[in-house]
Design a protein around this motif. Structure first.
Motif, short mmCIF file in Angstrom:
data_model
loop_
_atom_site.label_atom_id
_atom_site.label_comp_id
_atom_site.label_asym_id
_atom_site.label_seq_id
_atom_site.Cartn_x
_atom_site.Cartn_y
_atom_site.Cartn_z
N HIS A 1 -4.90 3.77 -8.43
CA HIS A 1 -5.29 3.37 -9.78
C HIS A 1 -5.08 4.51 -10.77
O HIS A 1 -4.55 4.30 -11.87
N LEU A 2 -5.48 5.70 -10.40
CA LEU A 2 -5.31 6.86 -11.27
C LEU A 2 -3.85 7.04 -11.66
O LEU A 2 -3.52 7.17 -12.85
N VAL A 3 -2.96 7.01 -10.68
CA VAL A 3 -1.53 7.21 -10.95
C VAL A 3 -0.95 6.06 -11.77
O VAL A 3 -0.21 6.28 -12.74
N ALA A 4 -1.28 4.82 -11.40
CA ALA A 4 -0.73 3.66 -12.13
C ALA A 4 -1.13 3.69 -13.60
O ALA A 4 -0.29 3.50 -14.49
N TYR A 5 -2.40 3.96 -13.87
CA TYR A 5 -2.85 3.96 -15.25
C TYR A 5 -2.45 5.22 -16.00
O TYR A 5 -2.29 5.19 -17.22
N LEU A 6 -2.24 6.33 -15.31
CA LEU A 6 -1.69 7.52 -15.94
C LEU A 6 -0.28 7.21 -16.46
O LEU A 6 0.05 7.54 -17.59
N VAL A 7 0.52 6.56 -15.62
CA VAL A 7 1.88 6.19 -16.03
C VAL A 7 1.84 5.20 -17.20
O VAL A 7 2.57 5.35 -18.19
N LEU A 8 0.97 4.19 -17.12
CA LEU A 8 0.84 3.24 -18.22
C LEU A 8 0.41 3.95 -19.51
O LEU A 8 0.94 3.66 -20.59
N GLY A 9 -0.55 4.86 -19.39
CA GLY A 9 -1.02 5.59 -20.57
C GLY A 9 0.08 6.43 -21.20
O GLY A 9 0.27 6.42 -22.41
N MET A 10 0.82 7.15 -20.36
CA MET A 10 1.91 7.98 -20.89
C MET A 10 2.99 7.13 -21.53
O MET A 10 3.46 7.44 -22.64
N ALA A 11 3.38 6.07 -20.86
CA ALA A 11 4.45 5.22 -21.39
C ALA A 11 4.02 4.54 -22.68
O ALA A 11 4.78 4.50 -23.66
N THR A 12 2.81 4.02 -22.71
CA THR A 12 2.34 3.33 -23.90
C THR A 12 2.23 4.29 -25.08
O THR A 12 2.69 3.98 -26.19
N ALA A 13 1.65 5.44 -24.87
CA ALA A 13 1.49 6.41 -25.96
C ALA A 13 2.83 6.94 -26.44
O ALA A 13 2.98 7.27 -27.62
N THR A 14 3.81 6.99 -25.56
CA THR A 14 5.12 7.49 -25.94
C THR A 14 5.83 6.54 -26.90
O THR A 14 6.48 6.97 -27.85
N VAL A 15 5.68 5.24 -26.69
CA VAL A 15 6.41 4.29 -27.54
C VAL A 15 5.60 3.81 -28.75
O VAL A 15 6.19 3.28 -29.68
N MET A 16 4.30 4.01 -28.74
CA MET A 16 3.49 3.56 -29.88
C MET A 16 3.64 4.54 -31.04
O MET A 16 3.90 5.72 -30.85
N ARG B 1 0.85 -1.19 0.00
CA ARG B 1 0.00 0.00 0.00
C ARG B 1 0.89 1.25 0.00
O ARG B 1 1.97 1.24 0.59
N VAL B 2 0.41 2.29 -0.63
CA VAL B 2 1.10 3.58 -0.59
C VAL B 2 0.43 4.38 0.52
O VAL B 2 -0.75 4.71 0.42
N PRO B 3 1.17 4.67 1.60
CA PRO B 3 0.55 5.38 2.73
C PRO B 3 -0.03 6.73 2.30
O PRO B 3 0.59 7.48 1.55
N GLY B 4 -1.25 6.98 2.76
CA GLY B 4 -1.88 8.26 2.48
C GLY B 4 -2.64 8.32 1.16
O GLY B 4 -3.23 9.34 0.84
N PHE B 5 -2.61 7.24 0.37
CA PHE B 5 -3.30 7.22 -0.91
C PHE B 5 -4.44 6.20 -0.88
O PHE B 5 -4.27 5.09 -0.40
N SER B 6 -5.57 6.58 -1.42
CA SER B 6 -6.70 5.65 -1.53
C SER B 6 -6.47 4.73 -2.73
O SER B 6 -5.60 4.98 -3.57
N ASP B 7 -7.28 3.68 -2.80
CA ASP B 7 -7.21 2.78 -3.96
C ASP B 7 -7.42 3.55 -5.25
O ASP B 7 -6.73 3.32 -6.25
N ALA B 8 -8.38 4.46 -5.25
CA ALA B 8 -8.69 5.22 -6.47
C ALA B 8 -7.50 6.05 -6.93
O ALA B 8 -7.19 6.09 -8.13
N ILE B 9 -6.81 6.69 -6.00
CA ILE B 9 -5.64 7.50 -6.37
C ILE B 9 -4.52 6.60 -6.88
O ILE B 9 -3.85 6.93 -7.87
#
Length: 122
Positions: free
Chosen positions: A48-63, A38-46
């Motif tokens: 998820h938001l951060v994890a998928y933001l990073v995935l989205g940025m990384a994927t779009a950068t290399v595609m 768990r990341v202290p101080g972060f909810s599940d929703a936050i």
């Protein structure tokens, strides 16, 4: 020849690193809650938001730029949906519409940021 080989090696290495990110997100999504860090101080929703933001940025950068942003977003959102449904099969885990929505929003923001930054200058 050397520049071409270096470029191919860099592309493959980057793709492998991003694939590792997808495997990590899948692994963290599908392990029982007691094994999930768990990341202290972060909810599940936050998270998820951060994890998928990073995935989205990384994927779009290399595609390739020819692959439309909405297509990338839908693919990442489908990945998030499959993982949320998969959580129903994991002991002590529940699928959450809020977590799915946060992941979808993160993917859309990440792909959009990457595409805006990468946009050709006029």
């Amino acid at each position: 020849m050397r520049d071409w080989l270096s470029n191919i090696t860099m592309q493959h290495g980057t793709a492998l690193a991003i694939a590792g990110c997808y495997v990590a997100v899948a692994g963290l999504s599908l392990v029982p809650e007691v094994y999930r860090p768990r990341v202290p101080g972060f909810s599940d929703a936050i998270e998820h938001l951060v994890a998928y933001l990073v995935l989205g940025m990384a994927t779009a950068t290399v595609m390739r730029p020819s692959i439309q942003g909405p297509v990338l977003i839908m693919a990442i959102v489908a990945f998030a949906g499959i993982l949320e449904i998969g959580q129903k099969l994991v002991p002590c885990r529940d699928a959450s519409l809020l977590d799915f929505g946060a992941g979808a929003l993160g993917a859309a923001i990440g792909v959009s940021i990457s595409r805006l930054v990468r946009a050709p200058q006029a």
